[in-house]
Design an enzyme around this catalytic site. Structure first.
Site, PDB file in Angstrom:
ATOM      1  CB  SER A  69       6.037 -12.122  20.910  1.00  0.00           C
ATOM      2  OG  SER A  69       6.932 -12.152  19.803  1.00  0.00           O
TER       3      SER A  69
ATOM      4  NE  ARG B  31      -3.808  -2.045   2.581  1.00  0.00           N
ATOM      5  CZ  ARG B  31      -4.118  -3.275   2.202  1.00  0.00           C
ATOM      6  NH1 ARG B  31      -3.195  -4.042   1.636  1.00  0.00           N
ATOM      7  NH2 ARG B  31      -5.332  -3.747   2.367  1.00  0.00           N
TER       8      ARG B  31
ATOM      9  CD  GLU C  75      -1.831 -13.355  13.121  1.00  0.00           C
ATOM     10  OE1 GLU C  75      -2.794 -13.847  12.501  1.00  0.00           O
ATOM     11  OE2 GLU C  75      -1.096 -14.035  13.874  1.00  0.00           O
TER      12      GLU C  75
ATOM     13  CG  ASP D 202      -5.783  -0.985   5.201  1.00  0.00           C
ATOM     14  OD1 ASP D 202      -4.801  -0.770   4.463  1.00  0.00           O
ATOM     15  OD2 ASP D 202      -6.569  -1.926   5.011  1.00  0.00           O
TER      16      ASP D 202
HETATM   17  O1  LIG Z   1       2.669 -16.635  12.354  1.00  0.00           O
HETATM   18  C1  LIG Z   1       2.563 -16.321  13.518  1.00  0.00           C
HETATM   19  C2  LIG Z   1       1.744 -17.163  14.451  1.00  0.00           C
HETATM   20  O2  LIG Z   1       1.043 -18.133  13.771  1.00  0.00           O
HETATM   21  C3  LIG Z   1       0.742 -16.358  15.258  1.00  0.00           C
HETATM   22  O3  LIG Z   1      -0.589 -16.481  14.864  1.00  0.00           O
HETATM   23  C4  LIG Z   1       3.282 -15.122  14.040  1.00  0.00           C
HETATM   24  O4  LIG Z   1       2.865 -13.990  13.347  1.00  0.00           O
HETATM   25  C5  LIG Z   1       4.796 -15.324  13.885  1.00  0.00           C
HETATM   26  O5  LIG Z   1       5.190 -16.464  14.577  1.00  0.00           O
HETATM   27  C6  LIG Z   1       5.580 -14.108  14.398  1.00  0.00           C
HETATM   28  O6  LIG Z   1       5.316 -13.877  15.760  1.00  0.00           O
HETATM   29  P1  LIG Z   1       5.290 -12.432  16.358  1.00  0.00           P
HETATM   30  O7  LIG Z   1       6.618 -11.799  15.951  1.00  0.00           O
HETATM   31  O8  LIG Z   1       5.164 -12.610  17.823  1.00  0.00           O
HETATM   32  O9  LIG Z   1       4.139 -11.675  15.745  1.00  0.00           O
END
Ligand SMILES: O=C([C@H](O)CO)[C@H](O)[C@H](O)COP(=O)(O)O
Length: 185
Positions: free
Chosen positions: A88, A57, A152, A160
């Site tokens: 995390s 985007r 997510e 967005d």
């Molecule tokens: O793919 C992921 C996991 O399935 C969570 O639903 C995470 O996005 C990936 O492991 C990265 O983790 P973070 O850096 O803690 O977002």
């Protein structure tokens, strides 16, 4: 429960997380993007997919934006901004990228549930997004959804909203953005 009832619950969860985003943090991120040389977006796994959408985007908005690790992504230098999305804030590969970006003189921005995490502490700008981490260890925002889904989704919506803010600041419309849409599809 019916699928549509799950959908309604997800909408409620997103309503709660969107309300908790701090405006000042969002504005800092928007300004950092506007003033950056190049912009590098990074994230792992599912959060990484959201960051890819964000980079795409920004490209449509005319920014020099790249996804870390892709074949045509150039080198990062001082005055660039490295933006990482991580629920995390502790994903090792991302922490090491952020350290390198910082050593190269770029600004680091982290979008995370935990600003007190390794990525949050390394960053010049930390945007706290409510959500539940993938291992559900520390779950300040209750969710019926598995792993990091709520984070997510909030990440995609937040990005967005940043795009809309950047469109406003640059005076861009959907039409100007469409002018940069891929035409070899
Ligand atoms: O793919 C992921 C996991 O399935 C969570 O639903 C995470 O996005 C990936 O492991 C990265 O983790 P973070 O850096 O803690 O977002």
């Amino acid at each position: 429960m019916q699928t549509t009832q799950y959908l309604a619950e997800i909408r409620e969860e997103l309503h709660r997380t969107a309300e908790a985003v701090v405006s000042r943090e969002a504005e800092e991120l928007a300004d950092a993007i506007l003033n950056a040389g190049k912009i590098f977006a990074a994230g792992a796994g599912r959060s990484g997919l959201m960051m890819k959408a964000f980079a795409m985007r920004m490209m449509h908005l005319g920014f020099d934006a790249y996804v870390v690790g892709e074949t045509v992504t150039p080198n990062l230098i001082k005055d660039d901004v490295f933006i990482v999305g991580s629920g995390s804030g502790e994903t090792k590969s991302l922490v090491s990228m952020a350290e390198k970006a910082k050593n190269l003189g770029a600004s680091v921005a982290a979008i995370t549930i935990f600003p007190e995490s390794a990525l949050g502490r390394l960053s010049d700008i930390a945007v706290k997004l409510p959500g539940s981490p993938k291992d559900k260890s520390d779950n300040p925002y209750p969710t019926i959804q598995p792993m990091g889904s709520l984070f997510e989704q909030t990440l995609l919506l937040f990005c967005d909203a940043i795009i809309l803010r950047l469109m406003e600041k640059k005076g861009y419309t959907s039409e100007t953005m469409f002018g940069r849409h891929a035409n070899l599809e």
